[in-house]
Design a protein around this motif. Structure first.
Motif, PDB file in Angstrom:
ATOM      1  N   VAL A   1     -63.897 -70.183  97.707  1.00 25.45           N
ATOM      2  CA  VAL A   1     -63.102 -71.292  98.228  1.00 25.45           C
ATOM      3  C   VAL A   1     -64.003 -72.320  98.891  1.00 25.45           C
ATOM      4  O   VAL A   1     -64.788 -71.995  99.790  1.00 25.45           O
ATOM      5  N   TYR A   2     -63.898 -73.561  98.439  1.00 26.47           N
ATOM      6  CA  TYR A   2     -64.574 -74.680  99.084  1.00 26.47           C
ATOM      7  C   TYR A   2     -63.611 -75.243 100.129  1.00 26.47           C
ATOM      8  O   TYR A   2     -62.543 -75.758  99.787  1.00 26.47           O
ATOM      9  N   THR A   3     -63.971 -75.145 101.376  1.00 27.52           N
ATOM     10  CA  THR A   3     -63.072 -75.526 102.454  1.00 27.52           C
ATOM     11  C   THR A   3     -63.218 -77.006 102.806  1.00 27.52           C
ATOM     12  O   THR A   3     -63.996 -77.730 102.186  1.00 27.52           O
ATOM     13  N   ASP A   4     -62.469 -77.426 103.830  1.00 27.33           N
ATOM     14  CA  ASP A   4     -62.475 -78.842 104.179  1.00 27.33           C
ATOM     15  C   ASP A   4     -63.783 -79.293 104.808  1.00 27.33           C
ATOM     16  O   ASP A   4     -64.059 -80.492 104.895  1.00 27.33           O
ATOM     17  N   ILE A   5     -64.625 -78.360 105.259  1.00 24.85           N
ATOM     18  CA  ILE A   5     -65.887 -78.720 105.904  1.00 24.85           C
ATOM     19  C   ILE A   5     -67.097 -78.210 105.135  1.00 24.85           C
ATOM     20  O   ILE A   5     -68.086 -78.930 104.969  1.00 24.85           O
TER      21      ILE A   5
ATOM     22  N   LYS B   1     -59.465 -77.333  99.485  1.00 25.40           N
ATOM     23  CA  LYS B   1     -59.907 -77.693 100.834  1.00 25.40           C
ATOM     24  C   LYS B   1     -59.062 -77.034 101.932  1.00 25.40           C
ATOM     25  O   LYS B   1     -58.442 -77.693 102.761  1.00 25.40           O
ATOM     26  N   VAL B   2     -59.014 -75.718 101.917  1.00 26.92           N
ATOM     27  CA  VAL B   2     -58.376 -74.972 102.995  1.00 26.92           C
ATOM     28  C   VAL B   2     -59.162 -75.221 104.283  1.00 26.92           C
ATOM     29  O   VAL B   2     -60.377 -75.425 104.254  1.00 26.92           O
TER      30      VAL B   2
ATOM     31  N   SER C   1     -50.378 -74.704 105.379  1.00 26.52           N
ATOM     32  CA  SER C   1     -51.577 -74.619 104.542  1.00 26.52           C
ATOM     33  C   SER C   1     -51.885 -73.164 104.204  1.00 26.52           C
ATOM     34  O   SER C   1     -52.258 -72.841 103.075  1.00 26.52           O
ATOM     35  N   LYS C   2     -51.720 -72.294 105.191  1.00 22.60           N
ATOM     36  CA  LYS C   2     -51.946 -70.860 104.952  1.00 22.60           C
ATOM     37  C   LYS C   2     -50.978 -70.320 103.914  1.00 22.60           C
ATOM     38  O   LYS C   2     -51.361 -69.584 102.997  1.00 22.60           O
ATOM     39  N   ASP C   3     -49.689 -70.678 104.045  1.00 22.41           N
ATOM     40  CA  ASP C   3     -48.681 -70.195 103.093  1.00 22.41           C
ATOM     41  C   ASP C   3     -48.970 -70.703 101.681  1.00 22.41           C
ATOM     42  O   ASP C   3     -48.818 -69.956 100.697  1.00 22.41           O
ATOM     43  N   ASP C   4     -49.381 -71.969 101.574  1.00 17.10           N
ATOM     44  CA  ASP C   4     -49.708 -72.533 100.257  1.00 17.10           C
ATOM     45  C   ASP C   4     -50.868 -71.779  99.620  1.00 17.10           C
ATOM     46  O   ASP C   4     -50.844 -71.465  98.421  1.00 17.10           O
TER      47      ASP C   4
ATOM     48  N   GLN D   1     -55.828 -64.896 107.219  1.00 19.46           N
ATOM     49  CA  GLN D   1     -54.425 -64.523 107.374  1.00 19.46           C
ATOM     50  C   GLN D   1     -53.762 -64.340 106.018  1.00 19.46           C
ATOM     51  O   GLN D   1     -53.015 -63.382 105.793  1.00 19.46           O
ATOM     52  N   ALA D   2     -54.032 -65.266 105.088  1.00 14.85           N
ATOM     53  CA  ALA D   2     -53.432 -65.169 103.750  1.00 14.85           C
ATOM     54  C   ALA D   2     -53.910 -63.917 103.025  1.00 14.85           C
ATOM     55  O   ALA D   2     -53.114 -63.219 102.380  1.00 14.85           O
ATOM     56  N   CYS D   3     -55.203 -63.615 103.120  1.00 20.29           N
ATOM     57  CA  CYS D   3     -55.745 -62.423 102.454  1.00 20.29           C
ATOM     58  C   CYS D   3     -55.142 -61.153 103.034  1.00 20.29           C
ATOM     59  O   CYS D   3     -54.900 -60.176 102.314  1.00 20.29           O
ATOM     60  N   TYR D   4     -54.896 -61.157 104.335  1.00 17.17           N
ATOM     61  CA  TYR D   4     -54.260 -60.001 104.964  1.00 17.17           C
ATOM     62  C   TYR D   4     -52.837 -59.815 104.435  1.00 17.17           C
ATOM     63  O   TYR D   4     -52.412 -58.691 104.132  1.00 17.17           O
TER      64      TYR D   4
END
Length: 624
Positions: free
Chosen positions: A230-234, A257-258, A267-270, A294-297
């Motif tokens: 995952v390429y995140t927002d930063i 961009k999570v 964003s987490k739910d998406d 959180q999403a992976c959990y």
């Protein structure tokens, strides 16, 4: 009994069950045959329910079907007899399936064949299946969908593995294939059934079941791991998927961009919904994203978070303690501090960063590049001139709750803290545990971002903020001092603080241009961010992986990973830095010898495939 059929269904909905039964009553029954219907209400799992029905029936032909399946083909029983009579090796009949089961274990990830009547509500909800319709003949497949599974032999369903409602069907197909039996899908001029399943939702345990499938049937699935990078927002890192591909793994990349630092529930739910569709074995990022953790959990997918910052405040958050979160800290001292504080970080380990040697071997240097990037000394990086320190000074000045004397005392304490660290890179030097409690308390009272500290101890949190100002002044002073004598180039996005004699350039692409700067510069500087106590910054590996000469401030782990003065050169003071710059600019042979040895060390010990293989092994052992 040879002349007997049994319909076996797990049911938890009387409405669907009655409708299904209405269609069964319309079926034509061959002369001399009996038909039973066995209903298993509220079964613990699909496999356990089907086992219960199988054991309770003496019928030769068993038709396992969902309660929301409505049979349209009134001659289905005649067709079943004819198909099984055509070849005793046929063990399973399905009405949709795939000729090649994908390595994910998910039937719908392959090319589906068969026929299915879909309701308008399914089409409107964009749930319409893509299927190659076959209208005649028998077609061998590797797996069939569990909507209807028809057998003439009894093989137990693997309820010991699958205790839910997913992958029982693929498992049963593989059990039949292990017995050497054929699985077929017949041609259907029009679909033999209706599936009124509404809008399908993937269960929270879907990924866990999928991994159970792959682990239970290694004889059918190649030993390949599937990663979502995952390429995140930063931050992002193109080197991570490169290293995974070198190891032979499958890699997908998320560009949505999570957030890597902030946390947004939507964003987490998406991301969680997208993650269910990716069907991967691991998610991996640089640094640690609360949203991804959180999403992976929730989806039950292992998350590998490889820190390249230190201290990483997210390591103190609740999401770092999830059993699915596997964080790797790049600074040993940070690990020691976490343990000293008594935190139960059972899934946090140490792992240094890496260099992409394989990719850099393909680096092409043109004559134009040599003219553009050949420097005596270069630094690629920020001057940290973003004003964190100035922001706190402003807050102190504007505060109405402290006396002028106390404000001056705090400002003096902060300034003394910063000045005392400048140019001091000795092996026992540390910025931490130096600020007075009084100063820390006032900074905490003035801080508007305190809730984002994830319970990192107050003193260290504010010392980390001041570390940026120390690093800013360190880098400015080093560049200013060296520029008095040498050709010094700075590639940066910083807007202020650049010394006059330093030749400043805009930031370079980290994957295309920066390697050329590293390779062509006689000396590449590393002046570590002061919050990194012992770890090795990514810049060091980037420089050495392309054969650049690395001159760095002392870091304990640099001395552990490399042979000092043979593979890398370190300095502990400004005077020592200037002496070594003077020596290595005058002794090209010695400089090149060290650069080559450093490159060989990274290639031999610290390339991305080698380092990431260690991380994956650690995660796999913890998963069990």
């Amino acid at each position: 009994m040879e002349n007997k059929f049994a319909f076996i269904m797990c049911s938890n909905d009387d409405y669907y069950l009655q409708e299904c039964f209405n269609y069964l009553c319309l079926l034509n029954i061959p002369d001399g045959y009996e038909v039973d219907t066995l209903i298993i209400p509220d079964a613990h799992s699909m496999a356990s329910g089907y086992n219960e029905g199988m054991k309770a029936s003496d019928a030769k032909y068993k038709i396992y079907l969902h309660q929301d399946i409505f049979i349209r083909n009134r001659d289905l029983l005649f067709d079943i007899i004819n198909i099984f009579a055509s070849d005793p090796a046929i063990g399973l009949i399905g009405l949709t399936g795939t000729s090649k089961l994908p390595s994910t274990g998910v039937i719908k990830d392959g090319t589906l064949i068969g026929n299915i009547y879909q309701l308008e509500k399914q089409k409107a909800a964009k749930e319409e299946l893509k299927i190659n319709v076959i209208t005649d003949g028998l077609h061998d497949v590797e797996a069939i969908d569990g909507m209807i599974m028809i057998t003439q032999y009894d093989i137990p369903w693997r309820e010991d593995i699958f205790d839910g409602w997913d992958f029982y069907d693929v498992s049963q197909c593989l059990e039949f294939r292990r017995q050497g039996m054929r699985i077929v899908v017949p041609g259907q001029p029009s679909s033999w059934y209706i599936h009124d399943n509404g809008i399908q939702e993937i269960s929270a345990f879907y990924e866990s079941c999928r991994r159970k499938l792959l682990a239970a049937y290694p004889d059918f699935f190649p030993e390949v791991k599937r990663f979502l990078c995952v390429y995140t927002d930063i931050v992002n890192c193109q080197h991570i998927p490169w290293g995974l591909l070198e190891l032979g793994h499958e890699v997908s990349i998320e560009f949505n961009k999570v957030h890597i630092q902030d946390y947004d529930e939507r964003s987490k739910d998406d991301f969680a919904e997208r993650l269910k569709q990716h069907r991967v074995d691991y998610v991996i990022t640089f640094d640690l994203s609360p949203e991804i953790a959180q999403a992976c959990y929730e989806v039950d997918v292992p998350y590998i978070a490889w820190a390249y910052d230190s201290p990483l405040k997210e390591l103190n958050g609740w999401f770092a303690l999830y059993p699915t979160t596997h964080a790797f800290c790049m600074d040993k001292k940070e690990m020691e501090r976490l343990k000293e504080e008594g935190k139960q970080h059972t899934h946090i380990n140490y792992m240094h960063l890496a260099g992409n040697v394989s990719r850099m071997q393909g680096l092409i240097i043109t004559a134009e590049d040599e003219k553009k990037y050949s420097h005596d000394i270069s630094l690629v990086g920020s001057l940290y001139d973003v004003g964190y320190y100035a922001k706190y000074l402003k807050k102190i000045r504007e505060s109405e709750f402290e006396s002028p004397e106390l404000k001056e005392k705090v400002k003096a304490d902060m300034e003394h803290f910063i000045e005392s660290m400048l140019g001091d890179w000795r092996r026992d030097s540390s910025i931490f545990d130096r600020l007075s409690k009084e100063t820390v308390d006032i900074m905490m009272a003035l801080n508007v971002d305190a809730e984002k500290s994830y319970n990192i101890p107050n003193r260290r949190y504010y010392e980390t903020i001041l570390a940026r100002e120390i690093t800013h002044r360190d880098r400015v002073r080093v560049l200013k001092e060296l520029a008095k004598t040498y050709d010094v180039h700075l590639y940066t996005g910083s807007k202020s603080g650049i010394p006059k004699k330093v030749i400043a350039h805009k930031p370079v692409d980290p994957y295309l241009e920066a390697p050329k700067v590293f390779h062509l510069s006689k000396i590449n500087l590393n002046i570590s961010l002061r919050s990194i106590e012992t770890g090795t910054p990514l810049r060091v590996f980037d420089v050495m992986s392309v054969g650049g000469f690395m001159l760095s401030n002392y870091q304990r782990e640099l001395a552990d990973l490399f042979v000092v003065d043979k593979e890398i050169v370190l300095y502990e003071s400004m005077d020592e830095l200037k002496d070594k710059v003077r020596f290595y600019l005058r002794n090209e042979r010695a400089r090149q010898k060290i650069a080559i040895a450093g490159y060989e060390k990274v290639k031999r010990c610290y390339s991305y495939p080698l380092v990431m293989e260690k991380m994956i092994d650690i995660v796999d052992k913890k998963i069990g």
